[in-house]
Write a protein that holds these residues in place. Structure first.
Motif, PDB file in Angstrom:
ATOM      1  N   ALA A 160      79.834  73.278  63.321  1.00 23.45           N
ATOM      2  CA  ALA A 160      80.804  73.956  62.454  1.00 23.45           C
ATOM      3  C   ALA A 160      81.234  75.287  63.066  1.00 23.45           C
ATOM      4  CB  ALA A 160      80.191  74.161  61.069  1.00 23.45           C
ATOM      5  N   ASN A 161      80.289  76.039  63.627  1.00 28.57           N
ATOM      6  CA  ASN A 161      80.654  77.333  64.210  1.00 28.57           C
ATOM      7  C   ASN A 161      81.598  77.179  65.393  1.00 28.57           C
ATOM      8  OD1 ASN A 161      79.503  79.235  62.528  1.00 28.57           O
ATOM      9  ND2 ASN A 161      77.491  79.059  63.500  1.00 28.57           N
ATOM     10  N   LEU A 162      81.333  76.205  66.240  1.00 29.34           N
ATOM     11  CA  LEU A 162      82.214  75.997  67.397  1.00 29.34           C
ATOM     12  C   LEU A 162      83.627  75.638  66.926  1.00 29.34           C
ATOM     13  CD1 LEU A 162      82.336  75.951  70.482  1.00 29.34           C
ATOM     14  CD2 LEU A 162      81.766  73.532  70.379  1.00 29.34           C
ATOM     15  N   ASN A 163      83.713  74.811  65.899  1.00 35.48           N
ATOM     16  CA  ASN A 163      85.035  74.453  65.382  1.00 35.48           C
ATOM     17  C   ASN A 163      85.772  75.660  64.809  1.00 35.48           C
ATOM     18  OD1 ASN A 163      84.882  71.780  66.169  1.00 35.48           O
ATOM     19  ND2 ASN A 163      83.790  71.182  64.304  1.00 35.48           N
ATOM     20  N   ILE A 164      85.025  76.548  64.176  1.00 39.11           N
ATOM     21  CA  ILE A 164      85.632  77.789  63.657  1.00 39.11           C
ATOM     22  C   ILE A 164      86.185  78.628  64.816  1.00 39.11           C
ATOM     23  CG2 ILE A 164      85.035  80.027  62.602  1.00 39.11           C
ATOM     24  CD1 ILE A 164      82.960  78.376  60.867  1.00 39.11           C
ATOM     25  N   MET A 165      85.410  78.692  65.888  1.00 37.97           N
ATOM     26  CA  MET A 165      85.823  79.496  67.049  1.00 37.97           C
ATOM     27  C   MET A 165      87.073  78.910  67.706  1.00 37.97           C
ATOM     28  SD  MET A 165      81.923  79.898  68.421  1.00 37.97           S
ATOM     29  CE  MET A 165      82.106  80.892  69.904  1.00 37.97           C
ATOM     30  N   ILE A 166      87.106  77.594  67.848  1.00 37.35           N
ATOM     31  CA  ILE A 166      88.249  76.946  68.501  1.00 37.35           C
ATOM     32  C   ILE A 166      89.515  77.098  67.649  1.00 37.35           C
ATOM     33  CG2 ILE A 166      89.160  74.667  69.168  1.00 37.35           C
ATOM     34  CD1 ILE A 166      86.343  74.027  70.260  1.00 37.35           C
ATOM     35  N   LYS A 167      89.326  76.938  66.356  1.00 41.52           N
ATOM     36  CA  LYS A 167      90.486  77.076  65.457  1.00 41.52           C
ATOM     37  C   LYS A 167      91.034  78.507  65.503  1.00 41.52           C
ATOM     38  CE  LYS A 167      91.633  76.593  60.565  1.00 41.52           C
ATOM     39  NZ  LYS A 167      90.986  77.504  59.601  1.00 41.52           N
ATOM     40  N   ALA A 168      90.133  79.476  65.501  1.00 42.34           N
ATOM     41  CA  ALA A 168      90.548  80.884  65.568  1.00 42.34           C
ATOM     42  C   ALA A 168      91.274  81.156  66.888  1.00 42.34           C
ATOM     43  CB  ALA A 168      89.327  81.790  65.428  1.00 42.34           C
ATOM     44  N   ALA A 169      90.741  80.617  67.990  1.00 44.97           N
ATOM     45  CA  ALA A 169      91.354  80.843  69.306  1.00 44.97           C
ATOM     46  C   ALA A 169      92.765  80.251  69.342  1.00 44.97           C
ATOM     47  CB  ALA A 169      90.482  80.235  70.401  1.00 44.97           C
ATOM     48  N   ARG A 170      92.948  79.069  68.763  1.00 50.05           N
ATOM     49  CA  ARG A 170      94.283  78.455  68.766  1.00 50.05           C
ATOM     50  C   ARG A 170      95.272  79.298  67.961  1.00 50.05           C
ATOM     51  NH1 ARG A 170      94.345  74.085  71.451  1.00 50.05           N
ATOM     52  NH2 ARG A 170      92.624  72.591  71.363  1.00 50.05           N
ATOM     53  N   LYS A 171      94.810  79.796  66.822  1.00 47.94           N
ATOM     54  CA  LYS A 171      95.710  80.577  65.978  1.00 47.94           C
ATOM     55  C   LYS A 171      96.101  81.885  66.668  1.00 47.94           C
ATOM     56  CE  LYS A 171      96.362  81.802  61.193  1.00 47.94           C
ATOM     57  NZ  LYS A 171      95.774  81.979  59.862  1.00 47.94           N
ATOM     58  N   ALA A 172      95.131  82.593  67.222  1.00 48.80           N
ATOM     59  CA  ALA A 172      95.429  83.838  67.944  1.00 48.80           C
ATOM     60  C   ALA A 172      96.253  83.522  69.199  1.00 48.80           C
ATOM     61  CB  ALA A 172      94.135  84.559  68.312  1.00 48.80           C
ATOM     62  N   GLY A 173      96.000  82.376  69.815  1.00 51.65           N
ATOM     63  CA  GLY A 173      96.743  81.961  71.010  1.00 51.65           C
ATOM     64  C   GLY A 173      98.229  81.803  70.716  1.00 51.65           C
ATOM     65  N   ARG A 174      98.555  81.259  69.548  1.00 55.06           N
ATOM     66  CA  ARG A 174      99.976  81.102  69.188  1.00 55.06           C
ATOM     67  C   ARG A 174     100.650  82.470  69.085  1.00 55.06           C
ATOM     68  NH1 ARG A 174      97.897  76.669  66.254  1.00 55.06           N
ATOM     69  NH2 ARG A 174      97.630  77.865  64.335  1.00 55.06           N
ATOM     70  N   SER A 175      99.944  83.420  68.509  1.00 54.38           N
ATOM     71  CA  SER A 175     100.501  84.767  68.382  1.00 54.38           C
ATOM     72  C   SER A 175     100.707  85.405  69.764  1.00 54.38           C
ATOM     73  CB  SER A 175      99.549  85.594  67.502  1.00 54.38           C
ATOM     74  OG  SER A 175      99.761  86.964  67.648  1.00 54.38           O
ATOM     75  N   LEU A 176      99.742  85.225  70.662  1.00 56.76           N
ATOM     76  CA  LEU A 176      99.861  85.812  72.003  1.00 56.76           C
ATOM     77  C   LEU A 176     100.987  85.158  72.802  1.00 56.76           C
ATOM     78  CD1 LEU A 176      96.089  86.264  72.942  1.00 56.76           C
ATOM     79  CD2 LEU A 176      97.762  88.070  72.536  1.00 56.76           C
ATOM     80  N   VAL A 177     101.104  83.838  72.710  1.00 51.64           N
ATOM     81  CA  VAL A 177     102.156  83.140  73.471  1.00 51.64           C
ATOM     82  C   VAL A 177     103.533  83.633  73.015  1.00 51.64           C
ATOM     83  CG1 VAL A 177     103.281  80.884  73.783  1.00 51.64           C
ATOM     84  CG2 VAL A 177     100.809  81.100  74.106  1.00 51.64           C
TER      85      VAL A 177
END
Ligand code: 2AM
Ligand code: CA
Ligand code: CA
Ligand code: CA
Length: 261
Positions: free
Chosen positions: A5-22
């Motif tokens: 569950a923690n890894l999935n939280i981390m990946i989801k957070a990274a994707r969301k922040a990644g969209r903002s950075l892109v």
């Protein structure tokens, strides 16, 4: 690969922040930038990404502690667990329109990193690892390279930028290493240097004077990919010293000797 569950939280957070950075990266010439120290820049993009990461990670795990480059440190109600975050590693590249930067998220438990995510959003490469579960890039399991001859190997490092005091040591390392190997690379994003060693893209990497958030996620990704990783001085702790040396197992000893002697 089914992560915890923690890894999935981390990946989801990274994707969301990644969209903002892109999005910010596409209009990088309009970004507001300030200088924190000599050669150390921070932009609206770093701040916005860190805000998203904090909402996602602390929202999902409100009792955990928090350490992030732009937003300081909080001890959580649970003192054994902590998020360690660099919202944008490679800001200098980002601000120059160079697509080589990443989000770095680690989870620490009782002083040891147990999961790490390094997300290169511009190339959509998600590197991640969890203790005992191997290292991955997107859907593919990754491993360090199998090269064992120095003359066929390439190594990465960070060249000291304005304000960093490790220039003499780095020049000495380079003078010894360059004639012995196939090449030295300098990309400017420590978290991706670690991820690339894990993926077998280069044989090893070393750098001094890094911060905990540059390293924490990459350390476990290298370990889970079968690499060896220590501080430059093997008695030191990697995360507290900020000095790191890593490589595939077969070349580690030879490479470490060149850097350490
Ligand atoms: P940052 O982009 O998150 O600040 C190693 O080179 C690390 O130093 C990078 O991962 C980078 O993290 C940081 N750094 C800070 N200023 C830098 C600069 N001017 N050039 C290269 N790296 C820099
Ligand atoms: Ca910085
Ligand atoms: Ca960084
Ligand atoms: Ca950063």
């Amino acid at each position: 690969m089914i992560g915890s569950a923690n890894l999935n939280i981390m990946i989801k957070a990274a994707r969301k922040a990644g969209r903002s950075l892109v999005k910010d990266f596409r209009e990088v010439e309009n970004l507001q930038v300030s200088r924190k120290g000599a050669g150390d820049f921070v932009s609206k993009a770093d701040i916005a990404a860190e805000k998203i990461l904090k909402e996602e990670l602390m929202g999902a795990r409100p009792t955990y502690g928090w350490l992030a480059e732009e937003g300081g440190e909080d001890e959580g109600a649970d003192p054994t667990r902590r998020w360690i975050v660099d919202p944008l590693d490679g800001t200098t590249n980002f601000l120059h329109g160079l697509p080589h930067w990443a989000i770095s998220i680690a989870l620490e438990h009782k002083g040891k990193v147990v999961a790490g995510v390094v997300y290169d959003a511009a190339k959509d490469e998600m590197f991640f690892a969890e203790k005992g579960a191997g290292a991955w890039m997107n859907d593919t399991r990754i491993r360090v390279s199998g090269r064992h001859r120095m003359i066929e190997s390439i190594f990465a490092t960070g060249l000291p930028f304005a304000g960093r005091s490790d220039l003499p040591e780095t020049l000495k390392d380079l003078a010894r290493l360059m004639p012995a190997c196939a090449g030295v690379r300098r990309w400017g994003a420590a978290s991706l240097d670690l991820a690339y060693v894990a993926a077998g893209r280069y044989e090893g990497y070393w750098e001094r004077r890094l911060n905990t958030w540059d390293l924490a996620a990459g350390v476990i990704i290298v370990q889970e990919a079968g690499g060896l990783i220590e501080a430059v001085n093997p008695e030191d702790d990697i995360l507290t010293s900020g000095d790191v040396l890593c490589a595939n197992e077969s070349i580690y000893e030879t490479f470490a000797k060149v850097i350490r002697d």
